[in-house]
Design a protein around this motif. Structure first.
Motif, PDB file in Angstrom:
ATOM      1  N   ARG A  71      27.123  37.733  42.639  1.00 53.11           N
ATOM      2  CA  ARG A  71      25.833  38.226  43.133  1.00 53.11           C
ATOM      3  C   ARG A  71      24.928  37.066  43.531  1.00 53.11           C
ATOM      4  O   ARG A  71      24.858  36.064  42.823  1.00 53.11           O
ATOM      5  CB  ARG A  71      25.123  39.027  42.036  1.00 53.11           C
ATOM      6  N   VAL A  72      24.258  37.254  44.658  1.00 51.77           N
ATOM      7  CA  VAL A  72      23.261  36.259  45.075  1.00 51.77           C
ATOM      8  C   VAL A  72      21.900  36.781  44.607  1.00 51.77           C
ATOM      9  O   VAL A  72      21.513  37.897  44.949  1.00 51.77           O
ATOM     10  CB  VAL A  72      23.257  36.089  46.607  1.00 51.77           C
ATOM     11  N   LEU A 114      38.875  33.187  39.226  1.00 52.69           N
ATOM     12  CA  LEU A 114      37.996  33.642  40.309  1.00 52.69           C
ATOM     13  C   LEU A 114      37.090  34.748  39.792  1.00 52.69           C
ATOM     14  O   LEU A 114      37.561  35.693  39.149  1.00 52.69           O
ATOM     15  CB  LEU A 114      38.835  34.147  41.490  1.00 52.69           C
ATOM     16  N   PRO A 115      35.794  34.645  40.043  1.00 50.55           N
ATOM     17  CA  PRO A 115      34.876  35.707  39.597  1.00 50.55           C
ATOM     18  C   PRO A 115      35.221  37.031  40.272  1.00 50.55           C
ATOM     19  O   PRO A 115      35.477  37.060  41.484  1.00 50.55           O
ATOM     20  CB  PRO A 115      33.502  35.218  40.049  1.00 50.55           C
ATOM     21  N   SER A 116      35.266  38.106  39.503  1.00 50.00           N
ATOM     22  CA  SER A 116      35.563  39.404  40.125  1.00 50.00           C
ATOM     23  C   SER A 116      34.276  40.006  40.680  1.00 50.00           C
ATOM     24  O   SER A 116      34.301  40.891  41.511  1.00 50.00           O
ATOM     25  CB  SER A 116      36.198  40.351  39.116  1.00 50.00           C
ATOM     26  N   ALA A 139      31.797  37.024  49.788  1.00 53.08           N
ATOM     27  CA  ALA A 139      33.164  36.766  50.290  1.00 53.08           C
ATOM     28  C   ALA A 139      33.369  35.271  50.514  1.00 53.08           C
ATOM     29  O   ALA A 139      34.358  34.681  50.069  1.00 53.08           O
ATOM     30  CB  ALA A 139      33.384  37.528  51.596  1.00 53.08           C
ATOM     31  N   GLU A 140      32.363  34.625  51.119  1.00 57.33           N
ATOM     32  CA  GLU A 140      32.513  33.176  51.388  1.00 57.33           C
ATOM     33  C   GLU A 140      32.579  32.405  50.083  1.00 57.33           C
ATOM     34  O   GLU A 140      33.373  31.487  49.903  1.00 57.33           O
ATOM     35  CB  GLU A 140      31.299  32.648  52.160  1.00 57.33           C
ATOM     36  N   LEU A 141      31.715  32.819  49.135  1.00 54.48           N
ATOM     37  CA  LEU A 141      31.680  32.102  47.848  1.00 54.48           C
ATOM     38  C   LEU A 141      33.024  32.249  47.144  1.00 54.48           C
ATOM     39  O   LEU A 141      33.560  31.301  46.577  1.00 54.48           O
ATOM     40  CB  LEU A 141      30.553  32.665  46.977  1.00 54.48           C
ATOM     41  N   ARG A 142      33.587  33.440  47.232  1.00 54.84           N
ATOM     42  CA  ARG A 142      34.858  33.688  46.543  1.00 54.84           C
ATOM     43  C   ARG A 142      35.967  32.860  47.200  1.00 54.84           C
ATOM     44  O   ARG A 142      36.775  32.215  46.533  1.00 54.84           O
ATOM     45  CB  ARG A 142      35.181  35.194  46.603  1.00 54.84           C
TER      46      ARG A 142
END
Ligand SMILES: Nc1ncnc2c1ncn2[C@@H]1O[C@H](COS(=O)(=O)NC(=O)C[C@H](N)c2cccc(Br)c2)[C@@H](O)[C@H]1O
Length: 530
Positions: free
Chosen positions: A506-507, A501-503, A486-489
């Motif tokens: 994954r970390v 924006l990536p849908s 969520a933070e990355l998005r």
């Protein structure tokens, strides 16, 4: 067989034009210096001097010479980089044979495809090789330490050639074949040695250096390291591929061999940066690092820089079809606002240019185009693939009527104020998402700006004419394990339009890599579609 002498001591001292002449050119002056230092059991290393290497080559040549092989015959070499495999490729070069390095235990399908298309006369195995079934007409041999033993002679063959020429193929390297069938890059003696001479002008290493190679033999990075070390009279340290997975072991090999220069793709440093920082910082002999193959993620490069402040870092750009192209020193310190690394200018004797879709020259700084390379080190073509060869070459945009061709790298770039080049990703990483043009590299760079993100990869999934979506993968530093999707998005949403924006986000603990050590996009696709 021609009575051509093969060793520089007996040859005219002009520009060495055959591969073996170049690689042994220092043997005459530094016979007792170490040429190859390789692990030989735990904490022990075997040293082969230049004189010993020359003697190995003579022995291997004697074993091969009696087989009635024809100049230009292919010899498949299943081996890791070692004194034995280097002596084998030198013997092939000295006899006018074309070697095809396949790395140890290649995937069965890949090996079968390479055998079918190259129709080799001989298959040579070094220690650690597999036991794949070799068709009966193909000769079989194996190299164990100083001896090359022929188990099965090759079938008789017509011999129509008398004299090897420098335009003959020295080797064929099969690319990892991202799209379908792997392509065989045919490199002539003249192409390889003209690249080597250009590389020598960079004065990267001296005879006191020990150059550590970390690439498999089927990746031409290893052949560039052989040329860099042996061409400079330095020692080549062969780091065993499996030790790259254990950072403590990797650092120990570098320490114990006294490596002064470590060459490898960016991914070799990821585990070391995570788990073996102190060991890395303690490498007091280390004075240079050279990387190639893909962008070095800037957060990781900064971390490496901080641990090794006095070490020179060289960003080496290029494709296998021209061996490589440029050697650019990474600024030290790396300014905080730098977003992209310069790949500088082509090595002496070559040139990088930019062209638009129509193949016309782009000269204005800042304008993005396709990087093309004018060089004497260009490949002869793709093995048995004239269409792919034609598609990779372009009439020289500066003088299209001259008949000279330049290599289309498939890379995007733009020039800076001094005319220096910046790599801006692969041309095929420009995709359309719902009618909008998306540069995957731009999304990747945005992710890399998030605190704690050390590496990232962005893929486009879904049919070209259907609903396409972006999938992103990041590796975060050991300290920032709580970074969430969520933070990355949200971080991306602050700087990028919605369609970029990536849908999926994954970390991962690590990015999967290909046998050559590059990020393995196909594995990532399998991860999301699995
Ligand atoms: N320094 C960079 N920054 C960013 N992207 C790079 C760099 N070097 C390559 N690449 C990419 O890799 C492609 C090519 O792949 S390849 O044909 O397998 N060859 C290779 O990777 C290795 C290649 N022979 C090579 C290049 C430089 C030095 C040595 Br030593 C060896 C290029 O077209 C680029 O897309």
């Amino acid at each position: 067989m021609s009575d051509r002498t093969i060793f520089p001591g007996l040859l005219d001292t002009g520009r060495e034009e055959f591969l073996h002449e170049f690689l042994l050119r220092m043997a005459g002056t530094l016979p007792d210096r170490p040429a190859v230092i390789e692990p030989a059991g735990s904490e022990r290393y075997a040293v082969t001097t230049y004189r010993e290497l020359e003697l190995l080559v003579r022995d291997h040549m004697a074993a091969l010479d009696g087989l009635g092989l024809e100049i230009g015959d292919r010899v498949i070499l299943e081996a890791d980089l070692s004194a034995a495999s280097i002596a084998a490729l030198l013997a092939c070069s000295a006899l006018g044979l074309t070697f095809v390095p396949v790395g140890t235990r290649p995937p069965e399908q890949r090996l079968a495809s390479i055998m079918r298309t190259t129709e080799p006369a001989l298959y040579l195995r070094c220690p650690g090789a597999g036991d794949a079934d070799i068709p009966s007409g193909v000769g079989l041999g194996h190299i164990e330490g100083p001896s090359l033993t022929i188990e099965r002679a090759p079938a008789d063959r017509a011999r129509r050639r008398r004299e090897p020429t420098v335009t003959d193929p020295a080797y064929v390297i099969f690319t990892s074949g991202t799209t379908g069938r792997p392509k065989g890059v045919v490199m002539s003696h003249r192409a390889v040695t003209s690249f080597y001479h250009g590389m020598m002008a960079q004065r990267l290493v001296t005879p006191d250096d020990r150059v550590a190679n970390t690439s498999p033999l089927q990746f031409d990075f290893s052949l560039i390291n052989v040329g860099l070390a042996l061409g400079s009279g330095a020692a080549l340290v062969t780091v065993p591929p499996e030790s790259l997975r254990w950072p403590r072991r990797f650092v120990r090999v570098l320490k114990e061999t006294g490596a002064t220069q470590v060459n490898g793709v960016p991914s070799i440093w990821r585990p070391v940066l995570r788990h073996e920082q102190q060991g890395l910082a303690d490498l007091d002999r280390l004075r240079g690092i050279l990387f190639c193959g893909e962008d070095f993620p800037l957060p990781e490069l900064r971390h490496l820089r901080a641990l090794l402040p006095g070490v020179r870092v060289t960003n080496c750009y290029g494709s296998t079809e021209s061996m490589a192209c440029s050697f650019e020193e990474v600024p030290n310190p790396l300014p905080a606002d730098v977003k992209r690394l310069s790949i500088g200018f082509a090595h002496k004797g070559a040139e990088m240019l930019l062209v638009d879709e129509a193949g016309r020259l782009i000269e204005r700084p800042g304008l993005v185009g396709e990087i093309v390379v004018r060089s004497p080190a260009l490949f002869t073509g793709y093995w048995d693939d004239p269409d792919a060869t034609r598609a990779a070459l372009l009439p020289d945009p500066v003088s299209p009527r001259s008949g000279q061709v330049v290599l289309r790298t498939g890379d995007l770039g733009h020039t800076g104020q001094r005319g220096e080049m910046y790599f801006c990703g692969r041309a095929d990483s420009q995709v359309q998402i719902r009618g909008n043009r998306v540069e995957l590299d731009e999304v990747r760079h945005r992710l890399l700006e998030f605190p704690g993100v050390m590496a990232a990869e962005v893929l486009v999934l879904g049919p070209a004419d259907g609903d396409r979506r972006l999938s992103a993968f990041v590796v975060v530093s050991a300290r920032s394990t709580d970074v969430g999707a969520a933070e990355l998005r949200a971080h991306c949403a602050q700087a990028l339009p919605t369609y970029m924006l990536p849908s999926e986000l994954r970390v991962l603990d690590a990015l999967p890599t290909t046998p050559n050590g590059k990020t393995d996009r196909e594995s990532l696709v399998a991860l999301v579609s699995g």
